[in-house]
Design a protein around this motif. Sequence first.
Motif, PDB file in Angstrom:
ATOM      1  N   SER A  62     -15.082  21.042   1.773  1.00  0.00           N
ATOM      2  CA  SER A  62     -15.265  19.943   0.829  1.00  0.00           C
ATOM      3  C   SER A  62     -16.707  19.457   0.863  1.00  0.00           C
ATOM      4  CB  SER A  62     -14.317  18.783   1.143  1.00  0.00           C
ATOM      5  OG  SER A  62     -14.481  17.762   0.170  1.00  0.00           O
ATOM      6  N   ALA A  64     -17.676  17.126  -1.479  1.00  0.00           N
ATOM      7  CA  ALA A  64     -17.549  16.045  -2.460  1.00  0.00           C
ATOM      8  C   ALA A  64     -18.635  14.985  -2.292  1.00  0.00           C
ATOM      9  CB  ALA A  64     -16.167  15.395  -2.345  1.00  0.00           C
ATOM     10  N   ASN A  81      -9.726  26.985  -0.538  1.00  0.00           N
ATOM     11  CA  ASN A  81      -9.794  25.662  -1.163  1.00  0.00           C
ATOM     12  C   ASN A  81     -11.238  25.167  -1.112  1.00  0.00           C
ATOM     13  OD1 ASN A  81      -9.621  22.873  -1.739  1.00  0.00           O
ATOM     14  ND2 ASN A  81      -7.556  22.726  -0.893  1.00  0.00           N
ATOM     15  N   SER A  83     -13.831  22.110  -2.694  1.00  0.00           N
ATOM     16  CA  SER A  83     -14.037  20.883  -3.460  1.00  0.00           C
ATOM     17  C   SER A  83     -15.526  20.603  -3.616  1.00  0.00           C
ATOM     18  CB  SER A  83     -13.372  19.683  -2.779  1.00  0.00           C
ATOM     19  OG  SER A  83     -13.685  18.489  -3.497  1.00  0.00           O
ATOM     20  N   LYS A  85     -16.270  18.004  -6.028  1.00  0.00           N
ATOM     21  CA  LYS A  85     -16.148  16.877  -6.958  1.00  0.00           C
ATOM     22  C   LYS A  85     -17.248  15.843  -6.714  1.00  0.00           C
ATOM     23  CE  LYS A  85     -12.741  14.064  -4.426  1.00  0.00           C
ATOM     24  NZ  LYS A  85     -11.360  13.547  -4.460  1.00  0.00           N
ATOM     25  N   ILE A 105      -7.800  27.158  -4.999  1.00  0.00           N
ATOM     26  CA  ILE A 105      -7.930  25.782  -5.481  1.00  0.00           C
ATOM     27  C   ILE A 105      -9.416  25.446  -5.610  1.00  0.00           C
ATOM     28  CG2 ILE A 105      -7.428  23.345  -5.020  1.00  0.00           C
ATOM     29  CD1 ILE A 105      -5.099  24.333  -3.223  1.00  0.00           C
ATOM     30  N   GLU A 107     -11.961  22.338  -7.068  1.00  0.00           N
ATOM     31  CA  GLU A 107     -12.060  20.952  -7.525  1.00  0.00           C
ATOM     32  C   GLU A 107     -13.498  20.673  -7.962  1.00  0.00           C
ATOM     33  OE1 GLU A 107     -11.641  17.845  -8.767  1.00  0.00           O
ATOM     34  OE2 GLU A 107     -10.032  17.447  -7.319  1.00  0.00           O
ATOM     35  N   ARG A 109     -14.077  17.983 -10.348  1.00  0.00           N
ATOM     36  CA  ARG A 109     -13.972  16.721 -11.079  1.00  0.00           C
ATOM     37  C   ARG A 109     -15.275  15.909 -10.950  1.00  0.00           C
ATOM     38  NH1 ARG A 109      -8.549  13.755  -9.493  1.00  0.00           N
ATOM     39  NH2 ARG A 109      -8.766  15.548  -8.126  1.00  0.00           N
ATOM     40  N   SER A 126      -5.254  26.668  -9.108  1.00  0.00           N
ATOM     41  CA  SER A 126      -5.431  25.283  -9.569  1.00  0.00           C
ATOM     42  C   SER A 126      -6.909  25.019  -9.805  1.00  0.00           C
ATOM     43  CB  SER A 126      -4.893  24.296  -8.527  1.00  0.00           C
ATOM     44  OG  SER A 126      -3.509  24.499  -8.314  1.00  0.00           O
ATOM     45  N   LEU A 127      -7.229  24.520 -11.026  1.00  0.00           N
ATOM     46  CA  LEU A 127      -8.614  24.246 -11.403  1.00  0.00           C
ATOM     47  C   LEU A 127      -8.697  22.830 -11.960  1.00  0.00           C
ATOM     48  CD1 LEU A 127     -11.530  25.156 -11.884  1.00  0.00           C
ATOM     49  CD2 LEU A 127     -10.766  26.257 -14.015  1.00  0.00           C
ATOM     50  N   TYR A 128      -9.511  21.997 -11.309  1.00  0.00           N
ATOM     51  CA  TYR A 128      -9.616  20.574 -11.663  1.00  0.00           C
ATOM     52  C   TYR A 128     -11.004  20.300 -12.246  1.00  0.00           C
ATOM     53  CZ  TYR A 128      -5.469  20.374  -8.744  1.00  0.00           C
ATOM     54  OH  TYR A 128      -4.216  20.597  -8.218  1.00  0.00           O
ATOM     55  N   HIS A 150      -6.633  21.060 -15.136  1.00  0.00           N
ATOM     56  CA  HIS A 150      -6.902  19.656 -15.473  1.00  0.00           C
ATOM     57  C   HIS A 150      -8.204  19.572 -16.262  1.00  0.00           C
ATOM     58  CE1 HIS A 150      -4.273  16.681 -13.302  1.00  0.00           C
ATOM     59  NE2 HIS A 150      -3.813  17.823 -12.819  1.00  0.00           N
TER      60      HIS A 150
END
Length: 249
Positions: A62, A64, A81, A83, A85, A105, A107, A109, A126-128, A150
């Motif tokens: 992550s 983020a 996974n 992230s 974001k 996954i 992320e 966002r 999963s794609l955000y 998303h």
Amino acid sequence: RDLTDISLLKCFIHLRYVDLSDNKLQDLSPLNSLTHLLWLKVDGNLLTSACMQELPYLQIISFAHNHIKDIGGITHPRLVNLSLKGNKIQTALGLGHGQLFSLQILELRGNKLESTAGFNLPKLKSLYLAQNTIRSLEGLEGLEQLTTLHLRDNKLETLDGFCSSMKCLQYLNLRNNGISNLQEVEKLQVLPMLQALVLLDNPCSDESSYRLEVLVLLPHLQRLDKELVEEDERADAKQIRQRRQEEEK
């Protein structure tokens, strides 16, 4: 802890879980020695790049809420996974290139993406992409295992770009975009497994027969916005669809 230097971590080569969130880090190169690392969290630092030396067992990262603009150089073969974001990423080009073949996954966002071009990630599920400025859907044909997408709070006005190769997509969130014409929904007929669709806060959702018209076009939906599709709604939509098909003959 306001850390700016993590060079001491070079010595701990068997570390598997590292959380360096909420510091002032700009350089992660000391982590290159941690070849047993499984899980890394560096949220809320001053990083401008996610580029790191390839770590063979790393599964979760992550990044983020940093200052990352470029997402090239992420090449961990077992990463599942990721992230990113709350950064400043403008394009997904450079992500993948056959390196992230385990990624499921992603992320992104709250970035500055304007397009979906560049997501060449065949295992992604999963794609955000909420809270970007996406105006066009491109390059989605390679997302054959994607189940969740998303796209809330973007700038989409049309639904061009979906394709039949997206044969696993079940959940699609398009809330708060600029889709004004309900006929755009017809383009989602290429998604054979689509079960849940969110269209709230688009101009088209203000039309009086909005739910019924969506169900006429997408009879297999199980959930529209936050509500399950009722049997009487499904029956009404079926009648309208049959009547229109007869009128077209």
